[in-house]
Motif scaffolding. Structure first.
Motif, PDB file in Angstrom:
ATOM      1  N   VAL A 341       0.836  -1.203   0.000  1.00 15.84           N
ATOM      2  CA  VAL A 341       0.000   0.000   0.000  1.00 15.84           C
ATOM      3  C   VAL A 341       0.872   1.255   0.000  1.00 15.84           C
ATOM      4  O   VAL A 341       0.661   2.186  -0.785  1.00 15.84           O
ATOM      5  CB  VAL A 341      -0.944  -0.003   1.213  1.00 15.84           C
ATOM      6  CG1 VAL A 341      -1.676   1.331   1.338  1.00 15.84           C
ATOM      7  CG2 VAL A 341      -1.935  -1.155   1.106  1.00 15.84           C
ATOM      8  N   ALA A 342       1.888   1.281   0.872  1.00 18.38           N
ATOM      9  CA  ALA A 342       2.770   2.444   0.952  1.00 18.38           C
ATOM     10  C   ALA A 342       3.540   2.640  -0.347  1.00 18.38           C
ATOM     11  O   ALA A 342       3.735   3.784  -0.800  1.00 18.38           O
ATOM     12  CB  ALA A 342       3.741   2.279   2.123  1.00 18.38           C
ATOM     13  N   ALA A 343       3.972   1.555  -0.972  1.00 15.59           N
ATOM     14  CA  ALA A 343       4.687   1.668  -2.250  1.00 15.59           C
ATOM     15  C   ALA A 343       3.776   2.269  -3.326  1.00 15.59           C
ATOM     16  O   ALA A 343       4.227   3.073  -4.153  1.00 15.59           O
ATOM     17  CB  ALA A 343       5.191   0.296  -2.684  1.00 15.59           C
ATOM     18  N   ALA A 344       2.495   1.905  -3.301  1.00 17.39           N
ATOM     19  CA  ALA A 344       1.550   2.468  -4.265  1.00 17.39           C
ATOM     20  C   ALA A 344       1.359   3.966  -4.023  1.00 17.39           C
ATOM     21  O   ALA A 344       1.269   4.760  -4.977  1.00 17.39           O
ATOM     22  CB  ALA A 344       0.218   1.732  -4.187  1.00 17.39           C
ATOM     23  N   TYR A 345       1.295   4.378  -2.762  1.00 14.62           N
ATOM     24  CA  TYR A 345       1.173   5.801  -2.465  1.00 14.62           C
ATOM     25  C   TYR A 345       2.440   6.550  -2.856  1.00 14.62           C
ATOM     26  O   TYR A 345       2.382   7.707  -3.322  1.00 14.62           O
ATOM     27  CB  TYR A 345       0.873   6.010  -0.979  1.00 14.62           C
ATOM     28  CG  TYR A 345      -0.599   6.008  -0.665  1.00 14.62           C
ATOM     29  CD1 TYR A 345      -1.336   7.185  -0.695  1.00 14.62           C
ATOM     30  CD2 TYR A 345      -1.267   4.831  -0.340  1.00 14.62           C
ATOM     31  CE1 TYR A 345      -2.687   7.200  -0.423  1.00 14.62           C
ATOM     32  CE2 TYR A 345      -2.625   4.824  -0.064  1.00 14.62           C
ATOM     33  CZ  TYR A 345      -3.332   6.013  -0.110  1.00 14.62           C
ATOM     34  OH  TYR A 345      -4.675   6.008   0.153  1.00 14.62           O
ATOM     35  N   GLU A 346       3.596   5.928  -2.689  1.00 15.07           N
ATOM     36  CA  GLU A 346       4.840   6.572  -3.101  1.00 15.07           C
ATOM     37  C   GLU A 346       4.841   6.813  -4.604  1.00 15.07           C
ATOM     38  O   GLU A 346       5.185   7.914  -5.069  1.00 15.07           O
ATOM     39  CB  GLU A 346       6.037   5.712  -2.695  1.00 15.07           C
ATOM     40  CG  GLU A 346       7.381   6.343  -3.026  1.00 15.07           C
ATOM     41  CD  GLU A 346       8.544   5.475  -2.569  1.00 15.07           C
ATOM     42  OE1 GLU A 346       9.553   6.037  -2.110  1.00 15.07           O
ATOM     43  OE2 GLU A 346       8.443   4.233  -2.682  1.00 15.07           O
ATOM     44  N   ARG A 347       4.432   5.817  -5.383  1.00 10.85           N
ATOM     45  CA  ARG A 347       4.363   5.989  -6.839  1.00 10.85           C
ATOM     46  C   ARG A 347       3.376   7.094  -7.202  1.00 10.85           C
ATOM     47  O   ARG A 347       3.632   7.911  -8.098  1.00 10.85           O
ATOM     48  CB  ARG A 347       3.953   4.674  -7.505  1.00 10.85           C
ATOM     49  CG  ARG A 347       5.009   3.583  -7.447  1.00 10.85           C
ATOM     50  CD  ARG A 347       4.656   2.419  -8.362  1.00 10.85           C
ATOM     51  NE  ARG A 347       3.426   1.751  -7.954  1.00 10.85           N
ATOM     52  CZ  ARG A 347       3.380   0.742  -7.095  1.00 10.85           C
ATOM     53  NH1 ARG A 347       4.494   0.296  -6.527  1.00 10.85           N
ATOM     54  NH2 ARG A 347       2.225   0.165  -6.797  1.00 10.85           N
ATOM     55  N   LEU A 348       2.252   7.123  -6.489  1.00  9.65           N
ATOM     56  CA  LEU A 348       1.250   8.160  -6.757  1.00  9.65           C
ATOM     57  C   LEU A 348       1.823   9.545  -6.499  1.00  9.65           C
ATOM     58  O   LEU A 348       1.647  10.469  -7.309  1.00  9.65           O
ATOM     59  CB  LEU A 348       0.024   7.906  -5.875  1.00  9.65           C
ATOM     60  CG  LEU A 348      -1.045   9.003  -5.846  1.00  9.65           C
ATOM     61  CD1 LEU A 348      -1.665   9.188  -7.222  1.00  9.65           C
ATOM     62  CD2 LEU A 348      -2.125   8.671  -4.819  1.00  9.65           C
ATOM     63  N   CYS A 349       2.505   9.723  -5.379  1.00  7.44           N
ATOM     64  CA  CYS A 349       3.044  11.040  -5.035  1.00  7.44           C
ATOM     65  C   CYS A 349       4.126  11.471  -6.026  1.00  7.44           C
ATOM     66  O   CYS A 349       4.211  12.659  -6.388  1.00  7.44           O
ATOM     67  CB  CYS A 349       3.597  11.019  -3.613  1.00  7.44           C
ATOM     68  SG  CYS A 349       2.328  10.952  -2.330  1.00  7.44           S
ATOM     69  N   VAL A 350       4.955  10.544  -6.462  1.00  5.15           N
ATOM     70  CA  VAL A 350       5.963  10.876  -7.470  1.00  5.15           C
ATOM     71  C   VAL A 350       5.295  11.290  -8.777  1.00  5.15           C
ATOM     72  O   VAL A 350       5.702  12.276  -9.418  1.00  5.15           O
ATOM     73  CB  VAL A 350       6.918   9.684  -7.686  1.00  5.15           C
ATOM     74  CG1 VAL A 350       7.827   9.940  -8.892  1.00  5.15           C
ATOM     75  CG2 VAL A 350       7.759   9.434  -6.447  1.00  5.15           C
ATOM     76  N   ASP A 351       4.242  10.578  -9.160  1.00  2.00           N
ATOM     77  CA  ASP A 351       3.516  10.946 -10.378  1.00  2.00           C
ATOM     78  C   ASP A 351       2.885  12.334 -10.247  1.00  2.00           C
ATOM     79  O   ASP A 351       2.849  13.105 -11.221  1.00  2.00           O
ATOM     80  CB  ASP A 351       2.431   9.914 -10.674  1.00  2.00           C
ATOM     81  CG  ASP A 351       2.991   8.620 -11.239  1.00  2.00           C
ATOM     82  OD1 ASP A 351       4.155   8.623 -11.691  1.00  2.00           O
ATOM     83  OD2 ASP A 351       2.273   7.600 -11.204  1.00  2.00           O
ATOM     84  N   LEU A 352       2.380  12.651  -9.061  1.00  2.00           N
ATOM     85  CA  LEU A 352       1.829  13.992  -8.847  1.00  2.00           C
ATOM     86  C   LEU A 352       2.917  15.048  -8.965  1.00  2.00           C
ATOM     87  O   LEU A 352       2.747  16.065  -9.648  1.00  2.00           O
ATOM     88  CB  LEU A 352       1.174  14.063  -7.462  1.00  2.00           C
ATOM     89  CG  LEU A 352      -0.145  13.324  -7.263  1.00  2.00           C
ATOM     90  CD1 LEU A 352      -0.511  13.293  -5.784  1.00  2.00           C
ATOM     91  CD2 LEU A 352      -1.271  13.973  -8.071  1.00  2.00           C
ATOM     92  N   LYS A 353       4.037  14.809  -8.310  1.00  2.00           N
ATOM     93  CA  LYS A 353       5.134  15.780  -8.332  1.00  2.00           C
ATOM     94  C   LYS A 353       5.647  16.016  -9.749  1.00  2.00           C
ATOM     95  O   LYS A 353       5.942  17.159 -10.139  1.00  2.00           O
ATOM     96  CB  LYS A 353       6.280  15.292  -7.445  1.00  2.00           C
ATOM     97  CG  LYS A 353       7.508  16.191  -7.428  1.00  2.00           C
ATOM     98  CD  LYS A 353       8.571  15.614  -6.503  1.00  2.00           C
ATOM     99  CE  LYS A 353       9.802  16.538  -6.456  1.00  2.00           C
ATOM    100  NZ  LYS A 353      10.480  16.595  -7.769  1.00  2.00           N
ATOM    101  N   GLU A 354       5.751  14.939 -10.521  1.00  2.00           N
ATOM    102  CA  GLU A 354       6.279  15.049 -11.880  1.00  2.00           C
ATOM    103  C   GLU A 354       5.203  15.468 -12.891  1.00  2.00           C
ATOM    104  O   GLU A 354       5.455  15.487 -14.083  1.00  2.00           O
ATOM    105  CB  GLU A 354       6.893  13.711 -12.301  1.00  2.00           C
ATOM    106  CG  GLU A 354       8.056  13.257 -11.430  1.00  2.00           C
ATOM    107  CD  GLU A 354       9.208  14.242 -11.451  1.00  2.00           C
ATOM    108  OE1 GLU A 354       9.431  14.886 -12.509  1.00  2.00           O
ATOM    109  OE2 GLU A 354       9.892  14.379 -10.414  1.00  2.00           O
TER     110      GLU A 354
END
Length: 366
Positions: A341-354
């Motif tokens: 779950v945390a890894a999925a949120y990390e990917r989401l946040c990186v996608d938002l930032k980029e």
């Protein structure tokens, strides 16, 4: 923080501490009881006040949180609860990319009046319009936003804590023995069907007691109704809120059955916690609960009669009930993992930032 009440708190703690451990700077906006330190498990905590009224508490606190975040300009913001959607334009004006966890179908809760229901329906549409991404924690919620708004969302479920054994000492201190009681853990709201749990139990020929854990911050009338339904039946016990997490885990793990009546949320954290503890689950028959349990890890009820029959069956064959609890723990351990779950949120946040996720990602086509 530390998480004590509700699924969002648990999710933020479990996800946030893992993101902090991975080297990210995490700020959590908190209300309620103040943690004595400015950091917790690597997360920076910011405590802000809120108006202590049902209709204003969430939005007032989020408004102050948004103003505070405006000074810090984070790379990405995660907003939990679509009710906060009216404040999303502030984040967008500041060019802070934002994902909104839309939660369950809050407008279906009877605690909200017609005005409250209309507000939540409107907030859902605003979350679709103003979020860079939507987060759904259940496939049923994802499907609802597709069908109602033509909007896509990122599906990320919750995780489940996995317990391997019961703390029998904790149970003994509370006056219970493993496998010798039925359990309900829920906020006292009609949509959680605590009334149906009591009605079904009292209709049954159960010998083991029913233990009810929970409270109702804004539902005195419903609480009175529950106590009236229980009457003077000595088998029914109200424990109130249990904040000792070790005791709560012991109750889940030691119960002969866990009666789960929640009906309007997505992936429910209390259900996952029960599964992770190996509880034999009797769940209200809605698509969200079937999605989480599957067909082998629980039994389902839709009225007092079917619940009474399920309770009697568990007492008649506790071995079969224990087997279902084992199947539930296995399913939780395989499908609901906090690291994933945390890894999925990390990917989401990186996608938002980029800026790989933008408002066009979720908005329906014009």
């Amino acid at each position: 923080m530390p998480a004590r009440y509700g699924g969002f708190e648990t999710a933020v703690e479990e996800i946030g501490k893992r993101l902090a451990a991975a080297g990210h700077e995490i700020t959590v906006y908190c209300r309620g009881e103040r943690h004595p330190e400015p950091e917790y498990l690597g997360m920076r905590l910011v405590h802000l006040p809120a108006v202590k009224r049902k209709v204003a508490e969430t939005l007032s606190h989020t408004g102050l949180s948004v103003l505070h975040a405006a000074r810090r300009r984070p790379d990405a913001a995660l907003v939990f609860n679509a009710a906060n959607a009216p404040l999303l334009p502030v984040l967008r004006t500041l060019r802070i990319p934002v994902a909104t966890h839309v939660d369950g179908l809050e407008w279906k809760r009877t605690k909200w009046s017609g005005t409250g229901q209309r507000y939540y329906r409107t907030a859902e549409s605003l979350a679709v319009r103003w979020s860079d991404a939507l987060i759904s924690d259940a496939l049923g919620i994802r499907d609802y936003y597709r069908e109602r708004f033509g909007a896509e969302s990122v599906f990320i479920a919750y995780g489940a804590p996995i317990l391997e054994e019961t703390d029998t000492a904790k149970l003994a201190e509370a006056g219970y023995a493993p496998g010798r009681f039925h359990l309900v853990v829920a906020r006292f709201e009609p949509e959680n069907h605590v009334h149906l749990a009591i009605e079904g139990y009292r209709r049954s020929a159960a010998r083991e007691p029913l233990v009810i854990v929970g409270s109702a911050p804004y539902a005195d009338e419903y609480t009175a109704r529950l106590r009236e339904l229980a009457g003077d039946d000595p088998r029914v016990t109200f424990l109130g809120g249990v904040w000792d997490q070790d005791l709560l885990d012991a109750l889940y793990a030691g119960a002969l059955t866990y009666v789960h009546g929640h009906s309007v949320g997505g992936t429910n954290p209390s259900l996952l916690r029960a599964m992770g503890a190996g509880a034999s689950v009797l769940a209200y028959d809605v698509n969200f609960n079937r999605e989480v349990l599957g067909e082998e890890a629980g039994r389902f009820f839709g009225d007092a009669a079917s619940l009474a029959a399920a309770i009697e069956a568990a007492e008649a064959d506790p071995g079969a009930a224990a087997d279902r609890g084992g199947a539930a723990r296995k399913r939780a351990a395989e499908r609901y993992v906090w690291d994933d779950v945390a890894a999925a949120y990390e990917r989401l946040c990186v996608d938002l930032k980029e800026r790989r996720l933008t408002r066009r990602t979720v908005r329906p086509r014009d």
